[in-house]
Design a protein around this motif. Structure first.
Motif, PDB file in Angstrom:
ATOM      1  N   UNK A  86      23.938 -53.225  49.383  1.00 25.79           N
ATOM      2  CA  UNK A  86      23.095 -53.951  48.416  1.00 25.79           C
ATOM      3  C   UNK A  86      22.420 -52.971  47.464  1.00 25.79           C
ATOM      4  N   UNK A  87      21.850 -51.897  47.997  1.00 16.24           N
ATOM      5  CA  UNK A  87      21.226 -50.886  47.140  1.00 16.24           C
ATOM      6  C   UNK A  87      22.243 -50.266  46.189  1.00 16.24           C
ATOM      7  N   UNK A  88      23.433 -50.033  46.689  1.00  7.83           N
ATOM      8  CA  UNK A  88      24.491 -49.442  45.858  1.00  7.83           C
ATOM      9  C   UNK A  88      24.823 -50.357  44.678  1.00  7.83           C
ATOM     10  N   UNK A  89      24.989 -51.641  44.941  1.00  9.43           N
ATOM     11  CA  UNK A  89      25.325 -52.587  43.872  1.00  9.43           C
ATOM     12  C   UNK A  89      24.178 -52.733  42.873  1.00  9.43           C
ATOM     13  N   UNK A  90      22.949 -52.755  43.359  1.00 11.76           N
ATOM     14  CA  UNK A  90      21.808 -52.861  42.450  1.00 11.76           C
ATOM     15  C   UNK A  90      21.706 -51.627  41.553  1.00 11.76           C
TER      16      UNK A  90
END
Length: 732
Positions: A338-342
């Motif tokens: 999730x952090x990567x996509x954000x």
């Protein structure tokens, strides 16, 4: 007031989009099936084995969790008839993923084919087939479909939809973040509004398309099955289906967010005198600056919190249904994903918003560019940290970086990121050299841009007015003729004032209009302009008014472009940002392909479980070789079966020759040999023995190493007529 910009350098951005579409077509248009993320690691009976008596069931073991149904495992006899009981057996125990199907008693001798299909835990379909024999191998075996699950036209369309879904999320989330966190004034820029709204529309359309394509993508592969409501109902019960439905619900919330962003938030950041305070409220000065500042702060805080929540929900719909949801440490991997996509959305989506602002909007403030530069730097740090963890989790070893398809794609992605960071460093240098936009210059640019749109509206209004005047001219013709002489004195001064710039007049009165004598000019307002520009709306000729409006719009556009390009720092920044965006498009496509590729750690585990052989090669090799010796009865077709098609094992080679009508044919001599040029092995001869009309067989065929081998087949039909055909065969 919504700010627009000139359509300058649009071709450069269009070329970037064309490159993106071409690359997506090259990657997905070949109808290549998605690589397996769950792999078959074992079976009972084993692939290619010969058992003394028919087993009670066929069991398959997988590397990770899969979803299967009653028709997921099919067992076919040598004639192609289905012989299994048609009921799936769940044989899972602990960490072992195992499914099977029962067989009836009394099965005869011969070669049986097992065809299976499943959906892996990360939403990708997988399929395969293998054979085993009872008693002794038979001369024939059942044919299975050559197209793998997730391939063909449906697989290509689904892959393109996945890529565009990522792009839509990046544009929508990153563009909105750029407006809220970096440049609130961009909420008034039409190009930024279009970018965010089009990102929302793209994500919505691709989500619906993926939901409809799930049934044929994981099943039959027939595009017509997108209208199968029963299949759609089954998709909704799966984890990928639930993720897509959740994404649609979040899109409804995102629509409300976008409406507030470009509605109340945009109005709150309108400059004074641009429509923010009009009418009685503006005359009375009812707007308190402190109250207005507090309102802007509250809107920014609310949109910031709400945007982060919605964007995190979107990212979670990918994390819960793809790589992060299965395998090693899923509880850690999903939040990291999730952090990567954000971080990707904040960086690349903000970059797209900055690009359209620089090309199709008023001059971008230095403070806004520097804010985005800081956010981009933070995003790169987050990407690096999360990317290192994901790489370790999916690759596992250094050798897998170069020895697997996933590892090589990962290296390509890292290289593209390095290029992107290098170009971003150049952009930061341009940013450091930027001067602040002067308020007057900004106002002039915004006003000219608004006037450009207004001039276009005037042209349209003039054209409509002309059409209305033409419709009334016939009715008023008689009356106008009778009143022409009486109305001439009154109309003379009006015609003179409105047509001075259009054509010369012998009357000396217009020559005195530039003077400032109030007695000589009854209408001083239009005459005091040293360079009068006639108002298109007062021109009696609609064609003339429309042409004049277009000319004025073109002049203002050219003037705005000259002012914009006169700033070398911003010109350099635009070019470097365009280069960043071009590399980002390629990076996004490569990332999408990477998510559809079997992780290197999974591939290594499968090879270890299968004795070092890859699952792609653990298939019986079947070759169909047409031949023509050139003599009488010299045409025919050879079918070569090599089972199980592995190196280091005793393979069985079966050869059948048939004439053009399909009837088995005998020939005086056939020879077979194998050669691997890469390792300078061979030719290794194989001497098949004649077992019947048109049939030959050789047992114990040993191929020492895996890889690409050349099979050489010599067929002689007479003393002087013979031909040698060469084909490539993949040995695992």
């Amino acid at each position: 007031m919504v700010t627009t910009g000139p359509p300058a350098r649009r071709s450069a951005v269009l070329r970037m989009l064309v490159v993106a579409v071409a690359l997506a077509g090259a990657l997905f248009g070949g109808a290549v099936p998605a690589s397996a993320h769950a792999a078959l690691t074992g079976s009972t009976p084993a692939q290619g084995s010969v058992v003394d008596r028919a087993p009670e069931q066929v069991a398959l073991t997988f590397s990770e969790g899969v979803a299967m149904g009653d028709d997921s495992i099919r067992v076919l006899d040598p004639h192609g008839k289905r012989v299994d009981r048609g009921k799936l057996r769940n044989l899972c125990s602990g960490a072992t993923v195992k499914y099977g199907t029962g067989l009836p008693p009394g099965l005869g001798n011969g070669t049986y084919t097992v065809a299976w299909q499943a959906v892996s835990a990360d939403s990708h379909p997988v399929s395969g087939a293998f054979t085993f024999s009872v008693g002794a191998p038979s001369k024939s075996s059942a044919a299975v479909p050559q197209q793998e699950a997730g391939g063909g036209l449906v697989g290509a369309l689904y892959g393109i939809a996945r890529c565009l879904a990522y792009a839509g999320f990046v544009l929508m989330a990153g563009g909105a973040a750029f407006v809220v966190a970096c440049r609130p004034a961009a909420a008034l820029v039409r190009s930024v509004q279009r970018l965010v709204v089009q990102g929302w529309a793209l994500l919505t359309g691709t989500t619906v398309a993926m939901l409809l394509l799930r049934t044929p993508y994981t099943g039959s592969g027939d595009l017509a099955d997108v209208f199968d409501l029963g299949g759609l109902q089954q998709v909704l019960l799966t984890k990928p289906g639930a993720a897509l439905v959740s994404r649609l619900l979040l899109l409804a919330a995102a629509a409300l967010f976008v409406a507030v962003l470009f509605g109340a938030f945009a109005r709150a950041h309108e400059p004074a005198g641009a429509g923010g305070t009009t009418g009685a409220e503006g005359e009375a000065g009812a707007v308190d600056p402190a109250e207005e500042a507090r309102r802007r702060k509250d809107l920014t805080f609310g949109l910031g919190i709400g945007g982060v929540i919605v964007a995190t929900g979107f990212a979670a719909t990918w994390a819960m249904a793809e790589h992060a949801s299965t395998g090693l440490q899923p509880a850690v991997a999903m939040p990291v994903d999730v952090l990567h996509l954000l971080a990707v959305a904040a960086w690349l989506g903000g970059l797209a918003a900055l690009l359209v602002s620089l090309y199709w909007g008023p001059p971008v403030e230095r403070t806004a560019v520097r804010r985005f530069s800081r956010i981009a730097f933070g995003s790169v740090v987050v990407l690096a940290a999360t990317g290192v963890y994901q790489s370790w989790r999916q690759v596992g070893t250094w050798s897998a970086l170069t020895g697997t398809a996933y590892g090589r794609l990962l290296l390509l992605k890292v290289g593209l990121v390095a290029v992107l960071v290098g170009i971003a460093w150049v952009s930061r240098r341009w940013t450091a050299r930027l001067g602040e936009v002067r308020a007057a210059e900004d106002t002039v640019a915004a006003t000219e841009a608004g006037d450009t749109a207004a001039a276009t509206d005037v042209a349209d209004a003039a054209q409509e007015a002309g059409e209305a005047a033409e419709r009334q001219s016939v009715k008023a013709a008689g009356k106008a003729t009778g009143k022409a002489a009486a109305g001439a004195p009154a109309a003379s001064s009006t015609a003179t004032a409105t047509a001075t710039a259009a054509s010369p007049d012998p009357d000396p009165a217009p020559e005195e209009t530039p003077d400032t004598d109030p007695e000589a000019a009854p209408h001083p307002a239009p005459d005091t302009d040293p360079e009068p520009e006639p108002d298109p709306s007062t021109d009696t000729d609609p064609a003339r008014a429309a042409q004049l409006a277009r000319q004025q719009a073109a002049l203002r556009t050219a003037r705005t472009k000259r002012l914009r390009d006169a700033d070398p720092e911003r010109l350099g920044l635009r070019r470097s940002v365009l280069a960043e965006a071009s590399v980002a498009v390629v990076l996004l496509v490569v990332t999408t392909v990477l998510t559809a590729t079997e992780p290197a750690r999974t591939e290594a585990a499968v090879q270890a479980a299968s004795g070092g052989q890859s699952t792609a090669s653990n298939q019986p090799q079947v070759l169909t070789v047409p031949f023509d010796t050139g003599g009488p009865h010299g045409k025919g077709t050879a079918r070569v079966d090599l089972d199980p098609g592995r190196s280091g094992n005793a393979n069985e080679l079966r050869l059948r020759l048939s004439d053009p009508s399909g009837k088995a044919m005998d020939v005086p001599e056939v020879k077979v040999s194998f050669t691997q040029k890469a390792k300078k092995l061979g030719p290794l001869p194989v001497v098949p023995r004649h077992t019947g009309t048109g049939h030959w067989r050789a047992s114990g065929v040993q191929l020492p190493v895996p890889g690409q081998w050349q099979l050489s087949l010599l067929v002689r039909t007479s003393d002087i007529d013979q031909v040698t055909e060469i084909r490539n065969v993949k040995i695992g």
